[in-house]
Design a protein around this motif. Structure first.
Motif, PDB file in Angstrom:
ATOM      1  N   UNK A  50       1.750   1.199  -3.950  1.00  0.00           N
ATOM      2  CA  UNK A  50       0.709   0.938  -4.947  1.00  0.00           C
ATOM      3  C   UNK A  50      -0.682   1.165  -4.357  1.00  0.00           C
ATOM      4  N   UNK A  51      -1.651   1.394  -5.244  1.00  0.00           N
ATOM      5  CA  UNK A  51      -3.055   1.292  -4.859  1.00  0.00           C
ATOM      6  C   UNK A  51      -3.355  -0.194  -4.675  1.00  0.00           C
ATOM      7  N   UNK A  52      -3.954  -0.568  -3.557  1.00  0.00           N
ATOM      8  CA  UNK A  52      -4.335  -1.968  -3.332  1.00  0.00           C
ATOM      9  C   UNK A  52      -5.850  -2.035  -3.123  1.00  0.00           C
ATOM     10  N   UNK A  88       0.818  -1.225   0.000  1.00  0.00           N
ATOM     11  CA  UNK A  88       0.000   0.000   0.000  1.00  0.00           C
ATOM     12  C   UNK A  88       0.845   1.265   0.000  1.00  0.00           C
ATOM     13  N   UNK A  89       2.077   1.161   0.493  1.00  0.00           N
ATOM     14  CA  UNK A  89       2.940   2.358   0.502  1.00  0.00           C
ATOM     15  C   UNK A  89       3.346   2.765  -0.906  1.00  0.00           C
ATOM     16  N   UNK A 133      -7.340   0.443  -0.342  1.00  0.00           N
ATOM     17  CA  UNK A 133      -7.526   1.834  -0.788  1.00  0.00           C
ATOM     18  C   UNK A 133      -8.889   2.032  -1.449  1.00  0.00           C
ATOM     19  N   UNK A 134      -9.467   0.945  -1.939  1.00  0.00           N
ATOM     20  CA  UNK A 134     -10.749   0.989  -2.647  1.00  0.00           C
ATOM     21  C   UNK A 134     -11.283  -0.425  -2.583  1.00  0.00           C
ATOM     22  N   UNK A 135     -12.582  -0.598  -2.734  1.00  0.00           N
ATOM     23  CA  UNK A 135     -13.179  -1.935  -2.695  1.00  0.00           C
ATOM     24  C   UNK A 135     -14.010  -2.133  -3.963  1.00  0.00           C
ATOM     25  N   UNK A 178     -11.993   2.713 -13.812  1.00  0.00           N
ATOM     26  CA  UNK A 178     -12.334   3.563 -12.652  1.00  0.00           C
ATOM     27  C   UNK A 178     -11.088   4.104 -11.962  1.00  0.00           C
ATOM     28  N   UNK A 179      -9.995   3.365 -12.020  1.00  0.00           N
ATOM     29  CA  UNK A 179      -8.747   3.869 -11.427  1.00  0.00           C
ATOM     30  C   UNK A 179      -8.021   4.821 -12.387  1.00  0.00           C
ATOM     31  N   UNK A 180      -8.565   4.997 -13.574  1.00  0.00           N
ATOM     32  CA  UNK A 180      -7.932   5.889 -14.556  1.00  0.00           C
ATOM     33  C   UNK A 180      -6.617   5.326 -15.066  1.00  0.00           C
ATOM     34  N   UNK A 238     -20.632  -3.407  -8.540  1.00  0.00           N
ATOM     35  CA  UNK A 238     -20.230  -2.179  -9.250  1.00  0.00           C
ATOM     36  C   UNK A 238     -20.350  -2.427 -10.758  1.00  0.00           C
TER      37      UNK A 238
END
Lengths: 237, 237
Positions: free
Chosen positions: A119-121, A116-117, A144-146, A168-170, A151
Motif C-alpha cells: 500500500x501507499x503509506x 509499504x510493500x 511514501x508521502x507526507x 491528491x492520491x487520485x 497542504x
C-alpha cells in the motif's frame, strides 16, 4: 477492501510515543540545566494545550497557523507557569522542535515497512510538513508521502483534510484507510466514505489514560499495533 | 553549503527516463494490439505538448489543471493525429498513467539512497502528487516528501513552487538545493536564493538532443549523475 490502495496514519500517539519521548528529552534538558521541574506534568500540560490552540485556528478566531507555532506559543505559557528561567531563544526553538524528535512505538517501523510493500503509506496529521518530515528522518518512518496540515491549511477532523489527501492520491475515499488510535479521527474518516483501522495505544497518555482505550465502533480493522494491522491486511513479513 | 539540509529534484529527465520508458511501454502496447504507429515520434510529440499545455495553466487561460489531465488531453489529440483506433476509456487511462510507470536512470536509486542519509530528498516537479507517488513506488525512489504541483497549484518555473517547498520544510532557500538536468529550472531556483545542482542527462531527448547538453552557468555543483552529486556533497556510499 480488495480495492484498498493507501493507508493514511494519524501520527501523534498512533505512530510515535510523543509523551514518553518528550518526558525523556525534557528531563535530560532539565538535568543538564539544573532545573527542578515536574516534566511529566509539563508535557501533559503541553499536550492539553494542543486542542484548544488548534480549535482557535479551526474556528478562524486566528489566521492559519502551523502546529510548530502553536507548540511554541503554548511552550512560552508553560515556561511562565512552571517558573522555568534562563531559557534563550535557541533553547525555546530547540524544545519546540522536540516534537520533531519523537520515537516510534516498537512496532511502528516494522509495521509500516510491511504495509509499504502493498500500500501507499503516509501520515495524515495535524503536524506541519517540516515537523513530519524531520520526525520521519529521526524515527526511520518509511512514508511514501507526507500530508502535513498546511497542504489543505486545515486541521482534522475538518473534512477537507481527509478528502484533500484522497484526491491528491487520485483515489476514491473507499480506496483509502484512515489508521488511528483515536476513535474521533476514524469517525470523521468513515463519515466521508474512507476505510478505518483502529490501533489501540492504551498508554499513549500514560498509566492513567481514560479515553480511546478500545475501539468504540465496528471499525474495518481493529488491532493492537501497526504490525497487527499489516498482518490483518495480508501483508507478508 | 555547510548548512545545506534538503535537495529537491526535478523528476522528468533528471531522475527518470520518461522517453525510453514510454517508448518501450507504448511499443509493447502497440504490438499487443497490432497497431502500426511510430511510437518514438508519438512519445516525442506527447512531450512536446507538455510545455504549451502547462503554459495555458500558468497564464490562467484555463483553470488549474493537474498534469495527469494535461497528459490525457494531449494523448487524445495524438491518438487522432496518428490515427490510432479502437482504444477504450480504460486504454486511454492506462496509457495516460504510463507517466506513473517511468524507470529511473541507472544511478537514480543508488544516488538518492546515498543523499537521503545526509539530506532531505524530495521531488519538486510539475507532476501531480499521485503521479509522483506512484512513480516512486514503481521505480523505488526513496523520497522523504513529495512536492507535487497541486500543493502550490502552480507550475515551475513560477517562484511560489520553489519558495512554497522551502517554506513547508521550514528552511531558508539557501539551505535547499534544486537539482535538475535543465538549466532553466536552476536559473529560477538561483534567482530565489536556492543552491543549484546540475545533473547532465544528454540523452534525455534521445540521440538528437540539442539543449541542456551541459551546464550553462556556474551552478554550485555540476555532475553527470545523482551518484556523482552525492559524491561531491560528501555522502558516503
Amino acid at each position: 477492501m480488495q480495492d484498498l490502495k493507501a493507508i493514511l496514519f494519524d501520527t501523534f500517539g498512533t505512530v510515535v510515543d510523543w509523551r514518553g519521548s518528550l518526558i525523556t528529552e525534557l528531563s535530560e534538558f532539565g538535568s543538564a540545566r539544573g532545573l527542578s521541574v515536574d516534566w511529566t506534568a509539563f508535557v501533559d500540560d503541553w499536550r492539553d494545550a494542543y486542542k484548544p490552540s488548534m480549535d482557535r485556528v479551526r474556528r478562524r478566531d486566528v489566521p492559519w497557523t502551523i502546529l510548530d507555532a502553536l507548540h511554541r506559543e503554548s511552550l512560552e505559557m508553560l515556561v511562565a507557569k512552571y517558573g522555568v528561567t534562563g531559557l534563550t531563544e535557541a533553547d525555546l526553538d530547540h524544545l519546540t522542535r522536540g516534537w520533531h524528535r519523537l520515537h516510534g512505538w516498537p512496532d511502528s517501523v516494522a509495521g509500516l515497512t510491511r504495509l509499504k510493500r502493498k500500500f501507499i503509506v503516509a501520515p495524515l496529521s495535524n503536524g506541519n510538513v517540516a515537523l513530519l518530515v524531520n520526525m520521519a528522518k529521526f524515527a526511520g518512518l518509511p512514508w511514501d508521502m507526507v500530508f502535513g496540515s498546511e497542504i489543505p491549511r486545515a486541521y482534522k477532523p475538518d473534512p477537507e483534510v481527509y478528502l484533500g489527501a484522497c484526491s491528491m492520491l487520485g483515489l476514491a475515499p473507499e480506496q483509502v484507510m484512515m489508521a488511528a488510535a483515536h476513535n474521533y479521527d476514524l469517525s470523521a474518516a468513515r463519515a466521508l466514505g474512507m476505510r478505518t483501522g483502529f490501533i489501540a495505544r492504551p498508554t499513549e497518555y500514560g498509566p492513567k489514560q481514560t479515553k480511546d482505550l478500545r475501539a468504540e465502533s465496528d471499525w474495518d480493522v481493529i488491532s493492537n499495533s501497526i504490525e497487527e494491522l499489516a498482518e490483518q491486511l495480508g501483508c507478508e513479513i
